[in-house]
Scaffold this active site. Structure first.
Site, PDB file in Angstrom:
ATOM      1  N   SER A 282     -15.606 -86.261  -2.989  1.00 25.22           N
ATOM      2  CA  SER A 282     -15.551 -87.700  -3.212  1.00 25.22           C
ATOM      3  C   SER A 282     -14.370 -87.969  -4.125  1.00 25.22           C
ATOM      4  CB  SER A 282     -16.847 -88.139  -3.906  1.00 25.22           C
ATOM      5  OG  SER A 282     -16.660 -89.370  -4.566  1.00 25.22           O
TER       6      SER A 282
ATOM      7  N   GLY B 295     -12.047 -84.068   2.462  1.00 26.44           N
ATOM      8  CA  GLY B 295     -12.926 -84.871   3.325  1.00 26.44           C
ATOM      9  C   GLY B 295     -12.100 -85.845   4.154  1.00 26.44           C
ATOM     10  N   HIS B 296     -11.183 -86.573   3.496  1.00 30.81           N
ATOM     11  CA  HIS B 296     -10.312 -87.490   4.235  1.00 30.81           C
ATOM     12  C   HIS B 296      -9.453 -86.706   5.236  1.00 30.81           C
ATOM     13  CE1 HIS B 296     -10.645 -89.775   0.286  1.00 30.81           C
ATOM     14  NE2 HIS B 296     -11.114 -90.632   1.156  1.00 30.81           N
TER      15      HIS B 296
ATOM     16  N   MET C 124      -9.498 -95.455   0.654  1.00 36.45           N
ATOM     17  CA  MET C 124      -9.058 -96.107  -0.577  1.00 36.45           C
ATOM     18  C   MET C 124      -8.192 -95.125  -1.372  1.00 36.45           C
ATOM     19  SD  MET C 124     -12.078 -98.676  -1.665  1.00 36.45           S
ATOM     20  CE  MET C 124     -13.162 -97.499  -2.404  1.00 36.45           C
ATOM     21  N   GLY C 125      -7.648 -94.123  -0.684  1.00 34.92           N
ATOM     22  CA  GLY C 125      -6.740 -93.186  -1.339  1.00 34.92           C
ATOM     23  C   GLY C 125      -7.461 -92.131  -2.153  1.00 34.92           C
TER      24      GLY C 125
ATOM     25  N   LEU D 125      -6.850 -89.033  -1.843  1.00 34.64           N
ATOM     26  CA  LEU D 125      -7.256 -88.250  -0.674  1.00 34.64           C
ATOM     27  C   LEU D 125      -7.676 -86.837  -1.056  1.00 34.64           C
ATOM     28  CD1 LEU D 125      -4.521 -89.323   1.913  1.00 34.64           C
ATOM     29  CD2 LEU D 125      -6.732 -90.384   1.428  1.00 34.64           C
TER      30      LEU D 125
HETATM   31  O1  PAF Z   1     -15.173 -95.467   2.487  1.00 35.06           O
HETATM   32  C1  PAF Z   1     -14.187 -96.034   1.966  1.00 35.06           C
HETATM   33  O2  PAF Z   1     -13.264 -95.413   1.442  1.00 35.06           O
HETATM   34  C2  PAF Z   1     -14.113 -97.569   1.981  1.00 35.06           C
HETATM   35  O3  PAF Z   1     -15.379 -98.130   1.840  1.00 35.06           O
HETATM   36  C3  PAF Z   1     -13.407 -98.122   3.232  1.00 35.06           C
HETATM   37  C4  PAF Z   1     -14.150 -97.804   4.500  1.00 35.06           C
HETATM   38  C5  PAF Z   1     -11.990 -97.569   3.309  1.00 35.06           C
HETATM   39  C6  PAF Z   1     -13.298 -99.650   3.133  1.00 35.06           C
HETATM   40  O4  PAF Z   1     -12.580-100.035   2.009  1.00 35.06           O
END
Ligand code: PAF
Length: 293
Positions: free
Chosen positions: A186, A36-37, A30-31, A33
């Site tokens: 987060s 972690g991402h 969900m951006g 970033l």
């Molecule tokens: O973990 C997240 O960021 C969201 O729940 C996901 C998996 C992208 C779904 O919108």
């Protein structure tokens, strides 16, 4: 990196990948970033020929309107970070692209995991998550998709969903990334003030102390089982220390058996368990978890 704002541009990109028999790794986000991402993306880039990241703040998974409004959006910096790590494509759809007005609603209530912990506290949340993840999987049909252990219940629900529906995608679970002080990364951390961020360190502290207490109990008593009364005592101790901080309001602290995600009232040292925690710090809700053994 290609930025794909429509389903048709996504399909054109996918045709190119498939033409070259490329393996596709997918990281839905969900951006906002953070490292972690980036760890999920780096793993995908390592494992696959092409990596697609999606950024879509999915309204259907927010049970609280203010939370949706205040969810951090940092698209320019997200794109820069994705370019820097050589992600191949960013899927950046609009609401109307993801939710058509004639969408048929699908019944997804396939597990009791929808209704406990995060599911209980955030009604409709997992229905929203599964709806969007299913749509994205259908559109992209990735070989592998990457999810972080920080959202442990989400990860387990997605694993169950894929298994139940025999979807041809491998779910890769990746360890939680923490900052140097231990705070689980987060996107919501971006909304924490300095004193709140300091308070947030108590989550990992509580989890680690609890884990150490469980391990210590086993060493001292050399028993294979930590029984109900003792487990409750250690849990209460962890909660007491946690809520002693004036900025922290506990939402839950629970222990589940990792195998079946069921609440447990004992610890069998031959099995695996996880402690899961959710708190409010001011208006911001944070979650974290730790494997106990
Ligand atoms: O973990 C997240 O960021 C969201 O729940 C996901 C998996 C992208 C779904 O919108």
């Amino acid at each position: 990196m290609e930025i794909l704002r429509s389903i048709s541009s996504l399909q054109t990109f996918l045709q190119k990948c498939r033409k070259h028999n490329g393996r596709i790794g997918f990281v839905p986000t969900m951006g906002a970033l953070h490292a972690g991402h980036l760890s999920l993306l780096s793993k995908s880039i390592q494992d696959n020929d092409y990596t697609i990241c999606s950024i879509y703040v999915n309204p259907k998974q927010f049970n609280n309107k203010e939370d949706l409004v205040s969810y951090p959006r940092t698209i320019q910096s997200d794109i820069e970070q994705l370019n820097r790590i050589h992600c191949d494509a960013l899927f950046l759809p609009s609401d109307s692209e993801m939710y058509q007005s004639d969408d048929k609603s699908i019944e997804y209530n396939f597990t009791n995991l929808f209704n406990i912990l995060e599911g209980e506290k955030r009604p409709g949340h997992f229905l929203g998550v599964i709806t969007i993840v299913h749509k994205l999987f259908n559109l992209i049909n990735p070989d592998k998709a990457y999810f972080g252990e920080k959202d442990y219940q989400q990860l387990r629900i997605i694993q169950l969903f894929v298994k139940k529906h025999n979807l041809p995608v491998e779910i890769v679970s990746c360890p939680t990334v923490r900052n140097s002080k231990g705070l689980a990364l987060s996107s919501r951390n971006k909304n924490l003030k300095i004193d709140e961020e300091k308070a947030a360190l108590n989550l990992v502290k509580a989890l680690r102390n609890f884990k150490n207490d469980v391990i210590k109990f086993n060493k001292i008593h050399s028993k294979d089982l930590l029984e109900g009364g003792d487990l409750v005592r250690l849990k209460h101790l962890a909660i007491k220390n946690l809520v002693a901080h004036p900025l922290i309001k506990l939402d839950y602290f629970e222990i589940i058996a990792s195998e079946n995600f069921r609440f447990t009232n004992y610890i069998d040292y031959n099995e695996n368990y996880r402690a899961l925690i959710a708190v409010y710090i001011g208006e911001i809700r944070l979650i974290d978890n730790i494997a106990i053994n």
